[in-house]
Design a protein around this motif. Sequence first.
Motif, PDB file in Angstrom:
ATOM      1  N   ALA A   1      -4.036   6.656 -16.973  1.00 55.41           N
ATOM      2  CA  ALA A   1      -5.595   6.320 -16.681  1.00 55.41           C
ATOM      3  C   ALA A   1      -6.449   8.076 -16.688  1.00 55.41           C
ATOM      4  N   VAL A   2      -5.557   9.279 -16.975  1.00 55.80           N
ATOM      5  CA  VAL A   2      -6.053  10.096 -17.337  1.00 55.80           C
ATOM      6  C   VAL A   2      -5.648  10.198 -19.077  1.00 55.80           C
ATOM      7  N   TRP A   3      -4.684   9.663 -18.900  1.00 56.74           N
ATOM      8  CA  TRP A   3      -4.064   9.487 -20.988  1.00 56.74           C
ATOM      9  C   TRP A   3      -5.551   9.118 -21.702  1.00 56.74           C
ATOM     10  N   THR A   4      -6.107   8.072 -21.011  1.00 62.98           N
ATOM     11  CA  THR A   4      -6.884   7.188 -22.101  1.00 62.98           C
ATOM     12  C   THR A   4      -8.277   7.945 -21.174  1.00 62.98           C
ATOM     13  N   CYS A   5      -8.721   8.505 -20.521  1.00 60.51           N
ATOM     14  CA  CYS A   5      -9.680   9.407 -20.184  1.00 60.51           C
ATOM     15  C   CYS A   5      -9.612  10.566 -20.903  1.00 60.51           C
ATOM     16  N   ARG A   6      -8.922  11.071 -21.400  1.00 59.44           N
ATOM     17  CA  ARG A   6      -8.952  12.323 -22.179  1.00 59.44           C
ATOM     18  C   ARG A   6      -8.845  11.456 -24.439  1.00 59.44           C
ATOM     19  N   GLN A   7      -8.362  10.282 -24.160  1.00 62.80           N
ATOM     20  CA  GLN A   7      -9.096   9.580 -25.140  1.00 62.80           C
ATOM     21  C   GLN A   7     -10.314   9.425 -25.645  1.00 62.80           C
ATOM     22  N   LEU A   8     -11.262   8.990 -24.337  1.00 68.32           N
ATOM     23  CA  LEU A   8     -12.220   9.258 -24.536  1.00 68.32           C
ATOM     24  C   LEU A   8     -13.335   9.654 -24.392  1.00 68.32           C
ATOM     25  N   ALA A   9     -12.791  11.502 -23.952  1.00 71.65           N
ATOM     26  CA  ALA A   9     -13.543  11.981 -24.147  1.00 71.65           C
ATOM     27  C   ALA A   9     -13.867  12.903 -25.477  1.00 71.65           C
ATOM     28  N   ALA A  10     -12.299  12.676 -25.940  1.00 66.08           N
ATOM     29  CA  ALA A  10     -12.169  13.496 -27.784  1.00 66.08           C
ATOM     30  C   ALA A  10     -12.692  12.415 -28.497  1.00 66.08           C
ATOM     31  N   SER A  11     -12.789  11.356 -28.142  1.00 67.85           N
ATOM     32  CA  SER A  11     -13.538  10.049 -29.286  1.00 67.85           C
ATOM     33  C   SER A  11     -14.563  10.164 -29.759  1.00 67.85           C
TER      34      SER A  11
ATOM     35  N   THR B   1      -9.327  17.475 -11.519  1.00 72.53           N
ATOM     36  CA  THR B   1      -8.312  16.428 -11.216  1.00 72.53           C
ATOM     37  C   THR B   1      -7.005  15.831 -12.915  1.00 72.53           C
ATOM     38  N   VAL B   2      -8.618  15.179 -13.419  1.00 67.77           N
ATOM     39  CA  VAL B   2      -8.286  14.107 -14.696  1.00 67.77           C
ATOM     40  C   VAL B   2      -8.383  15.364 -15.702  1.00 67.77           C
TER      41      VAL B   2
ATOM     42  N   ALA C   1      -0.269  18.389 -14.686  1.00 67.45           N
ATOM     43  CA  ALA C   1       0.468  19.119 -14.636  1.00 67.45           C
ATOM     44  C   ALA C   1       1.763  19.108 -13.452  1.00 67.45           C
ATOM     45  N   ALA C   2       0.808  19.306 -12.624  1.00 65.76           N
ATOM     46  CA  ALA C   2       1.711  19.658 -10.676  1.00 65.76           C
ATOM     47  C   ALA C   2       2.316  18.259 -10.539  1.00 65.76           C
ATOM     48  N   HIS C   3       1.742  17.157 -11.341  1.00 65.30           N
ATOM     49  CA  HIS C   3       1.390  15.632 -10.503  1.00 65.30           C
ATOM     50  C   HIS C   3       2.013  14.519 -11.756  1.00 65.30           C
ATOM     51  N   GLY C   4       3.210  15.533 -12.530  1.00 58.42           N
ATOM     52  CA  GLY C   4       3.459  14.359 -14.030  1.00 58.42           C
ATOM     53  C   GLY C   4       2.340  13.472 -14.305  1.00 58.42           C
ATOM     54  N   LEU C   5       1.447  14.126 -14.625  1.00 56.31           N
ATOM     55  CA  LEU C   5       0.725  13.478 -15.687  1.00 56.31           C
ATOM     56  C   LEU C   5       0.056  13.272 -16.238  1.00 56.31           C
ATOM     57  N   LEU C   6       1.010  14.504 -17.473  1.00 57.72           N
ATOM     58  CA  LEU C   6       0.671  14.325 -18.946  1.00 57.72           C
ATOM     59  C   LEU C   6       1.511  14.204 -19.278  1.00 57.72           C
ATOM     60  N   GLU C   7       1.984  12.560 -19.235  1.00 59.91           N
ATOM     61  CA  GLU C   7       3.446  11.876 -19.871  1.00 59.91           C
ATOM     62  C   GLU C   7       3.242  11.651 -21.393  1.00 59.91           C
ATOM     63  N   SER C   8       3.693  10.827 -22.090  1.00 61.53           N
ATOM     64  CA  SER C   8       3.410  10.274 -23.350  1.00 61.53           C
ATOM     65  C   SER C   8       2.968   9.489 -22.706  1.00 61.53           C
ATOM     66  N   PRO C   9       2.303   8.852 -24.127  1.00 60.05           N
ATOM     67  CA  PRO C   9       0.919   8.078 -24.111  1.00 60.05           C
ATOM     68  C   PRO C   9       1.811   6.794 -23.714  1.00 60.05           C
ATOM     69  N   PRO C  10       0.429   5.829 -22.400  1.00 61.20           N
ATOM     70  CA  PRO C  10       1.043   4.496 -21.672  1.00 61.20           C
ATOM     71  C   PRO C  10       1.700   3.709 -22.862  1.00 61.20           C
ATOM     72  N   ALA C  11       2.497   2.539 -22.406  1.00 55.99           N
ATOM     73  CA  ALA C  11       3.125   1.174 -23.519  1.00 55.99           C
ATOM     74  C   ALA C  11       1.779   0.858 -24.350  1.00 55.99           C
TER      75      ALA C  11
ATOM     76  N   ALA D   1       1.062  -1.401   0.064  1.00 53.64           N
ATOM     77  CA  ALA D   1      -0.204  -0.315  -0.380  1.00 53.64           C
ATOM     78  C   ALA D   1       0.921   0.974  -0.025  1.00 53.64           C
ATOM     79  N   ARG D   2       0.222   1.869  -0.657  1.00 52.55           N
ATOM     80  CA  ARG D   2       0.943   3.197  -0.423  1.00 52.55           C
ATOM     81  C   ARG D   2       0.312   4.556  -0.795  1.00 52.55           C
ATOM     82  N   PRO D   3       0.431   5.506  -0.768  1.00 52.39           N
ATOM     83  CA  PRO D   3      -0.387   6.507  -1.459  1.00 52.39           C
ATOM     84  C   PRO D   3      -0.555   6.489  -2.508  1.00 52.39           C
ATOM     85  N   ARG D   4      -1.925   7.466  -2.611  1.00 51.67           N
ATOM     86  CA  ARG D   4      -2.387   6.828  -3.965  1.00 51.67           C
ATOM     87  C   ARG D   4      -3.026   8.692  -4.139  1.00 51.67           C
ATOM     88  N   LEU D   5      -2.859   8.872  -5.506  1.00 53.58           N
ATOM     89  CA  LEU D   5      -4.145  10.146  -6.562  1.00 53.58           C
ATOM     90  C   LEU D   5      -4.963   9.317  -6.599  1.00 53.58           C
TER      91      LEU D   5
END
Length: 401
Positions: free
Chosen positions: A273-283, A326-327, A334-344, A240-244
């Motif tokens: 998860a953020v990348w996928t949420c935004r892809q869903l929203a746009a498509s 959030t998402v 950006a503050a939480h480093g969530l705007l990275e490249s797409p998932p593998a 268990a770790r701190p989770r966003l």
Amino acid sequence: MRPVTSTPRTANLHSANPRTSTLHAAAPAQGLPGLVGNTPVLHVSEPLAAAGRGFWAKLEGFNPGGIKDRPGLHMVERARARGDLRPGGRIIESTSGTLGLGLALAGMVHGHPVTLVTDPGLERSMTQLLTAYGARVNVVSEPHPTGGWQQARRDRVAQLLTRHSDSWCPDQYNNPDNTTAYTPLALELAAQLGHIDVLVCSVGTGGHSAGVSRVLRQLYPGLTLVGVDTVGSTIFGQPARPRLMRGLGSSIHPRNVAYDNFDEVHWVAPSEAVWTCRQLAASHYATGGWSVGAVALVAGWLARTLPADARIAAIFPDGPQRYLGTVYDDDYCAAHGLLESPPAPEPDVIGRLDEKEVTRWTRCGAVVDPLAVAEVPEDGKHETAAAAAVAGGTEEREEDR
């Protein structure tokens, strides 16, 4: 993974058409409970899967408060029928948000005051909404040393129960009514899709994955159940770790999790998860929060890698509204480093649940209850059942692909 077979489809013309969402005319709602259920499904394809492939998303965000309107109402109704919750008694429960909406609804319907215990991670907009619905929001200030925010919230619930006579706690983590509440959802899916080969569910309390899979396995014995968790969650044996991400994952081991039902589990990181949420929203316009992004990422991969005729159902627990800060907020991400490249394009693979600590999208095909401990071997070291379940798990499933 159980092999997918070509089974005759019995779906109606709408659900058989991958370009059409399954929408049925509904009768006028009879009171507030009539607003819950009969949510639509939507076929999701590009860009998460290639053209001609995809999965069916059950859009539980069409409920007034999301998927947990179902157990909120059901647990209260069953407790009232047994006499555990007396007329006018206070409902007190721990929540990260969505169940709170369901309990606020149930309290309004049946005339119960509601106290919801949460933590500082709950969005301000959600606190305001719960308060507007008449609930009293109680916020813990410090996490439990080992059980994190969830255990701290549960400890506060226990304290509050002693202060209010005739109060009652649903105990969503261990209450079997939390799982049976999802029988209607399972039957809706069966009626809408006609046949289901694979079910993809996020896992938090374990309620909807257990309840829906139990019913669907009776209808489709070959059903494959894929669980989706977040990195930093202990549900499936990770530390268990701190989770966003909220709404899935846990720092405790809910007993409603039906470990024996799962064929495999995937862990997803917040940026994925953020990348996928935004892809869903746009498509597809239909999107949601952390759980929706995590589930869609996994369901899209299954749609790309399983046979083209595999019918995949994924449960989207909510919509996007509570995640606008959030998402869907660039500054927050950006503050939480969530705007990275797409998932593998593919997840990492581990052979057992405790093989290593995962930090990105990872899957495991040997799922067991992490609290189940095997006999002490000759060297005196305890071995978890997860460690004993390595042989044949993930490797066989890769061959099944």
